[in-house]
Motif scaffolding. Structure first.
Motif, PDB file in Angstrom:
ATOM      1  N   THR A   1       0.822  -1.209   0.000  1.00 49.09           N
ATOM      2  CA  THR A   1       0.000   0.000   0.000  1.00 49.09           C
ATOM      3  C   THR A   1       0.858   1.262   0.000  1.00 49.09           C
ATOM      4  OG1 THR A   1      -1.593  -1.257   1.319  1.00 49.09           O
ATOM      5  CG2 THR A   1      -1.967   1.110   1.131  1.00 49.09           C
ATOM      6  N   GLY A   2       2.017   1.192   0.612  1.00 47.82           N
ATOM      7  CA  GLY A   2       2.857   2.377   0.708  1.00 47.82           C
ATOM      8  C   GLY A   2       3.438   2.839  -0.611  1.00 47.82           C
ATOM      9  N   ASP A   3       3.590   1.931  -1.581  1.00 51.69           N
ATOM     10  CA  ASP A   3       4.214   2.336  -2.837  1.00 51.69           C
ATOM     11  C   ASP A   3       3.346   2.094  -4.067  1.00 51.69           C
ATOM     12  OD1 ASP A   3       4.739  -0.477  -2.334  1.00 51.69           O
ATOM     13  OD2 ASP A   3       6.052  -0.449  -4.064  1.00 51.69           O
ATOM     14  N   ILE A   4       2.170   1.474  -3.886  1.00 47.80           N
ATOM     15  CA  ILE A   4       1.282   1.197  -5.014  1.00 47.80           C
ATOM     16  C   ILE A   4      -0.089   1.816  -4.730  1.00 47.80           C
ATOM     17  CG2 ILE A   4       0.110  -0.582  -6.364  1.00 47.80           C
ATOM     18  CD1 ILE A   4       3.061  -0.482  -6.954  1.00 47.80           C
ATOM     19  N   ALA A   5      -0.619   2.554  -5.704  1.00 46.92           N
ATOM     20  CA  ALA A   5      -1.920   3.212  -5.580  1.00 46.92           C
ATOM     21  C   ALA A   5      -2.890   2.610  -6.592  1.00 46.92           C
ATOM     22  CB  ALA A   5      -1.788   4.715  -5.813  1.00 46.92           C
ATOM     23  N   VAL A   6      -4.040   2.183  -6.128  1.00 50.70           N
ATOM     24  CA  VAL A   6      -5.068   1.674  -7.039  1.00 50.70           C
ATOM     25  C   VAL A   6      -5.735   2.851  -7.748  1.00 50.70           C
ATOM     26  CG1 VAL A   6      -7.191   0.337  -7.241  1.00 50.70           C
ATOM     27  CG2 VAL A   6      -5.472  -0.302  -5.539  1.00 50.70           C
ATOM     28  N   THR A   7      -5.861   2.740  -9.056  1.00 49.38           N
ATOM     29  CA  THR A   7      -6.492   3.765  -9.880  1.00 49.38           C
ATOM     30  C   THR A   7      -7.452   3.073 -10.840  1.00 49.38           C
ATOM     31  OG1 THR A   7      -4.422   5.033  -9.783  1.00 49.38           O
ATOM     32  CG2 THR A   7      -6.059   5.743 -11.385  1.00 49.38           C
ATOM     33  N   TYR A   8      -8.630   3.654 -11.021  1.00 46.99           N
ATOM     34  CA  TYR A   8      -9.674   3.021 -11.832  1.00 46.99           C
ATOM     35  C   TYR A   8      -9.880   3.780 -13.131  1.00 46.99           C
ATOM     36  CZ  TYR A   8     -14.473   2.035 -13.364  1.00 46.99           C
ATOM     37  OH  TYR A   8     -15.589   1.736 -14.106  1.00 46.99           O
ATOM     38  N   LEU A   9      -9.883   3.031 -14.234  1.00 43.62           N
ATOM     39  CA  LEU A   9     -10.256   3.550 -15.542  1.00 43.62           C
ATOM     40  C   LEU A   9     -11.560   2.889 -15.960  1.00 43.62           C
ATOM     41  CD1 LEU A   9      -6.822   3.410 -17.423  1.00 43.62           C
ATOM     42  CD2 LEU A   9      -8.015   5.479 -16.674  1.00 43.62           C
ATOM     43  N   PRO A  10     -12.564   3.641 -16.401  1.00 48.05           N
ATOM     44  CA  PRO A  10     -13.865   3.049 -16.710  1.00 48.05           C
ATOM     45  C   PRO A  10     -13.837   2.212 -17.975  1.00 48.05           C
ATOM     46  CG  PRO A  10     -13.832   5.347 -17.362  1.00 48.05           C
ATOM     47  CD  PRO A  10     -12.543   5.107 -16.629  1.00 48.05           C
ATOM     48  N   ALA A  11     -14.834   1.340 -18.110  1.00 44.14           N
ATOM     49  CA  ALA A  11     -14.983   0.546 -19.323  1.00 44.14           C
ATOM     50  C   ALA A  11     -15.113   1.475 -20.520  1.00 44.14           C
ATOM     51  CB  ALA A  11     -16.211  -0.352 -19.216  1.00 44.14           C
ATOM     52  N   GLY A  12     -14.433   1.155 -21.591  1.00 42.82           N
ATOM     53  CA  GLY A  12     -14.460   1.985 -22.788  1.00 42.82           C
ATOM     54  C   GLY A  12     -13.370   3.026 -22.843  1.00 42.82           C
ATOM     55  N   SER A  13     -12.625   3.182 -21.755  1.00 41.30           N
ATOM     56  CA  SER A  13     -11.546   4.171 -21.742  1.00 41.30           C
ATOM     57  C   SER A  13     -10.439   3.756 -22.706  1.00 41.30           C
ATOM     58  CB  SER A  13     -10.967   4.308 -20.334  1.00 41.30           C
ATOM     59  OG  SER A  13      -9.790   5.094 -20.334  1.00 41.30           O
ATOM     60  N   ILE A  14      -9.928   4.730 -23.439  1.00 41.21           N
ATOM     61  CA  ILE A  14      -8.819   4.467 -24.357  1.00 41.21           C
ATOM     62  C   ILE A  14      -7.505   4.993 -23.795  1.00 41.21           C
ATOM     63  CG2 ILE A  14     -10.301   4.435 -26.388  1.00 41.21           C
ATOM     64  CD1 ILE A  14      -9.360   7.297 -26.986  1.00 41.21           C
ATOM     65  N   ALA A  15      -7.511   5.345 -22.502  1.00 40.96           N
ATOM     66  CA  ALA A  15      -6.301   5.855 -21.866  1.00 40.96           C
ATOM     67  C   ALA A  15      -5.200   4.806 -21.900  1.00 40.96           C
ATOM     68  CB  ALA A  15      -6.598   6.256 -20.421  1.00 40.96           C
ATOM     69  N   GLU A  16      -3.997   5.240 -22.182  1.00 38.10           N
ATOM     70  CA  GLU A  16      -2.858   4.334 -22.222  1.00 38.10           C
ATOM     71  C   GLU A  16      -2.339   4.104 -20.809  1.00 38.10           C
ATOM     72  OE1 GLU A  16       0.210   5.501 -24.869  1.00 38.10           O
ATOM     73  OE2 GLU A  16      -1.097   5.640 -26.623  1.00 38.10           O
ATOM     74  N   VAL A  17      -2.052   2.855 -20.522  1.00 40.64           N
ATOM     75  CA  VAL A  17      -1.525   2.482 -19.218  1.00 40.64           C
ATOM     76  C   VAL A  17      -0.012   2.616 -19.242  1.00 40.64           C
ATOM     77  CG1 VAL A  17      -1.312   0.596 -17.547  1.00 40.64           C
ATOM     78  CG2 VAL A  17      -3.451   0.921 -18.832  1.00 40.64           C
ATOM     79  N   PRO A  18       0.581   3.264 -18.233  1.00 40.34           N
ATOM     80  CA  PRO A  18       2.044   3.378 -18.207  1.00 40.34           C
ATOM     81  C   PRO A  18       2.718   2.020 -18.260  1.00 40.34           C
ATOM     82  CG  PRO A  18       1.052   4.840 -16.573  1.00 40.34           C
ATOM     83  CD  PRO A  18      -0.055   3.992 -17.121  1.00 40.34           C
ATOM     84  N   GLU A  19       3.843   1.963 -18.915  1.00 41.85           N
ATOM     85  CA  GLU A  19       4.574   0.707 -19.093  1.00 41.85           C
ATOM     86  C   GLU A  19       4.924   0.099 -17.750  1.00 41.85           C
ATOM     87  OE1 GLU A  19       8.601  -0.961 -21.384  1.00 41.85           O
ATOM     88  OE2 GLU A  19       8.004   1.163 -21.516  1.00 41.85           O
ATOM     89  N   GLY A  20       4.715  -1.211 -17.649  1.00 38.41           N
ATOM     90  CA  GLY A  20       5.077  -1.934 -16.445  1.00 38.41           C
ATOM     91  C   GLY A  20       4.013  -1.967 -15.367  1.00 38.41           C
ATOM     92  N   VAL A  21       2.904  -1.251 -15.555  1.00 39.19           N
ATOM     93  CA  VAL A  21       1.851  -1.200 -14.541  1.00 39.19           C
ATOM     94  C   VAL A  21       0.952  -2.429 -14.679  1.00 39.19           C
ATOM     95  CG1 VAL A  21      -0.226   0.048 -13.801  1.00 39.19           C
ATOM     96  CG2 VAL A  21       1.876   1.296 -14.319  1.00 39.19           C
ATOM     97  N   VAL A  22       0.701  -3.107 -13.566  1.00 36.94           N
ATOM     98  CA  VAL A  22      -0.183  -4.272 -13.562  1.00 36.94           C
ATOM     99  C   VAL A  22      -1.626  -3.793 -13.683  1.00 36.94           C
ATOM    100  CG1 VAL A  22      -0.994  -6.243 -12.205  1.00 36.94           C
ATOM    101  CG2 VAL A  22       1.435  -5.628 -12.196  1.00 36.94           C
ATOM    102  N   VAL A  23      -2.395  -4.468 -14.539  1.00 35.21           N
ATOM    103  CA  VAL A  23      -3.782  -4.082 -14.811  1.00 35.21           C
ATOM    104  C   VAL A  23      -4.704  -5.244 -14.472  1.00 35.21           C
ATOM    105  CG1 VAL A  23      -5.434  -3.351 -16.576  1.00 35.21           C
ATOM    106  CG2 VAL A  23      -3.071  -2.507 -16.643  1.00 35.21           C
ATOM    107  N   ARG A  24      -5.774  -4.910 -13.788  1.00 39.26           N
ATOM    108  CA  ARG A  24      -6.837  -5.887 -13.509  1.00 39.26           C
ATOM    109  C   ARG A  24      -8.065  -5.438 -14.298  1.00 39.26           C
ATOM    110  NH1 ARG A  24     -11.202  -6.162 -10.176  1.00 39.26           N
ATOM    111  NH2 ARG A  24     -11.857  -8.286  -9.653  1.00 39.26           N
ATOM    112  N   GLU A  25      -8.362  -6.129 -15.397  1.00 42.36           N
ATOM    113  CA  GLU A  25      -9.421  -5.687 -16.307  1.00 42.36           C
ATOM    114  C   GLU A  25     -10.674  -6.535 -16.144  1.00 42.36           C
ATOM    115  OE1 GLU A  25     -10.087  -4.403 -20.971  1.00 42.36           O
ATOM    116  OE2 GLU A  25      -8.169  -5.257 -20.318  1.00 42.36           O
ATOM    117  N   THR A  26     -11.821  -5.863 -15.962  1.00 46.89           N
ATOM    118  CA  THR A  26     -13.114  -6.515 -15.826  1.00 46.89           C
ATOM    119  C   THR A  26     -14.102  -5.865 -16.783  1.00 46.89           C
ATOM    120  OG1 THR A  26     -14.063  -5.035 -14.148  1.00 46.89           O
ATOM    121  CG2 THR A  26     -12.587  -6.784 -13.366  1.00 46.89           C
ATOM    122  N   ALA A  27     -15.343  -6.350 -16.757  1.00 46.77           N
ATOM    123  CA  ALA A  27     -16.387  -5.755 -17.591  1.00 46.77           C
ATOM    124  C   ALA A  27     -16.700  -4.334 -17.166  1.00 46.77           C
ATOM    125  CB  ALA A  27     -17.651  -6.612 -17.520  1.00 46.77           C
ATOM    126  N   TYR A  28     -16.332  -3.968 -15.947  1.00 43.59           N
ATOM    127  CA  TYR A  28     -16.664  -2.642 -15.421  1.00 43.59           C
ATOM    128  C   TYR A  28     -15.551  -1.622 -15.610  1.00 43.59           C
ATOM    129  CZ  TYR A  28     -20.146  -5.563 -13.157  1.00 43.59           C
ATOM    130  OH  TYR A  28     -21.156  -6.465 -12.917  1.00 43.59           O
TER     131      TYR A  28
END
Length: 326
Positions: free
Chosen positions: A137-164
């Motif tokens: 928690t001290g070095d990783i921040a959860v951030t949410y991108l909505p479904a349909g977002s075309i925002a690029e994810v920074p390289e190396g960032v772990v992504v948890r992708e769901t229908a939402y």
């Protein structure tokens, strides 16, 4: 990072700090309805950096988690999102984990204020397994991108992708830079309104000390019925076979004439019985939706008629939609 340490994004223009379980991030940035519409349209992001982040490493991580969780994760492919529960010996929900494995590490984000107890439990169950459990928690921040977002994810960032949408396990040091590149920011009020609309329960709001998964519609979502033994499984199997959980989750359309939303725990009764009638349930989360108006989730007794008009609190009329069949 200590619990509820304020997010740096609270310095953004218009930011209003959230209270209660979401303390430490923004409730909104000046216009909750605009923020909801943006998320519903696939733009913007939500700062969820107050949530706990846990990482599990080691060659036995998936087989070990499989023994503890309600979900089948022993063969979880890299990149596939799932969610799971940890139950008490009597089958009551104690923890909810939102998981993804990147091939080397299993990442989970959890409700604020729950990670210490969760880590203590996981540590107590390690035995001879080759696993390490780390609070990130001290070095990783959860951030949410909505479904349909075309925002690029920074390289190396772990992504948890769901229908939402996508949950990003973003390095906390990159949070301000990410916000500048991926705005507009939306607050947790917008995120919660869309969660309520989607009938998605949340630990600590839709749960109390005796909630079982069946009441919230989590069988098949966070509970796998064809896996091996785990704590609380006997209760899960018994209730599933009998088909009679004591309560059920419902979605409520609230009378829009009331100025304030009902608080968590507000009593729910049959409208025909009036405010002096017997309490049959309680509101778990209420929100103002940009299209539907005031809405809520509530837990009610299983035998409440599915088409019965309800009364919330002293005077708020409510029409129900079935989330969990009686």
């Amino acid at each position: 990072m200590l619990p509820h340490t304020p997010s740096p994004l609270l310095s953004l223009p218009g930011a209003v700090a959230a209270e209660g379980p979401d303390e430490g991030v923004a409730a909104h940035y000046g216009d909750p309805f605009r923020e909801q519409r943006a998320l519903a349209g696939g733009s913007g992001f939500v700062d969820l950096s107050h949530r706990g982040v846990i990482a599990v490493t080691g060659p036995d991580r998936l087989s070990w988690l499989h023994l503890l969780l309600t979900q089948h994760v022993s063969e979880l492919p890299p990149g596939r999102a799932t969610e799971a529960l940890i139950l008490s010996p009597h089958g009551h929900i104690e923890h909810a984990l939102y998981l993804v494995d990147d091939g080397e590490t299993t990442w989970a984000h959890v409700e604020p204020g729950t990670r210490e107890a969760l880590i203590a439990y996981l540590e107590s169950m390690k035995f001879f397994y080759k696993v390490d459990v780390t609070d990130r928690t001290g070095d990783i921040a959860v951030t949410y991108l909505p479904a349909g977002s075309i925002a690029e994810v920074p390289e190396g960032v772990v992504v948890r992708e769901t229908a939402y949408g996508r949950d990003l396990f973003l390095p906390r040091a990159q949070l301000a830079e990410f916000a500048a590149a991926h705005g507009p920011a939306a607050g947790v009020l917008a995120h919660e309104a869309l969660r309520v609309e989607g009938h998605r329960p949340r630990l600590g709001l839709e749960t109390d000390h005796r909630t079982i998964p069946h009441e919230l519609g989590l069988i098949g979502v966070a509970v796998h019925l064809q896996k091996g033994c785990y704590r609380g499984q006997e209760t899960v199997a018994r209730v599933h076979n009998l088909g009679k959980p004591p309560r059920r989750l419902v979605f409520l359309h609230l009378d829009g004439s009331e100025v304030s939303l009902p608080a968590h725990g507000a009593p729910v009764r049959l409208a025909a019985d009036g405010p002096e009638g017997r309490q049959l349930g309680f509101v778990t989360t209420a929100a103002r939706h940009h299209e539907l108006g005031p809405i809520a989730l509530a837990l009610v007794k299983r035998n409440v008629p599915v088409d019965a008009p309800l009364l919330v609190g002293e005077a708020t009329a409510a029409a129900q939609e079935t989330v969990v069949e009686p």
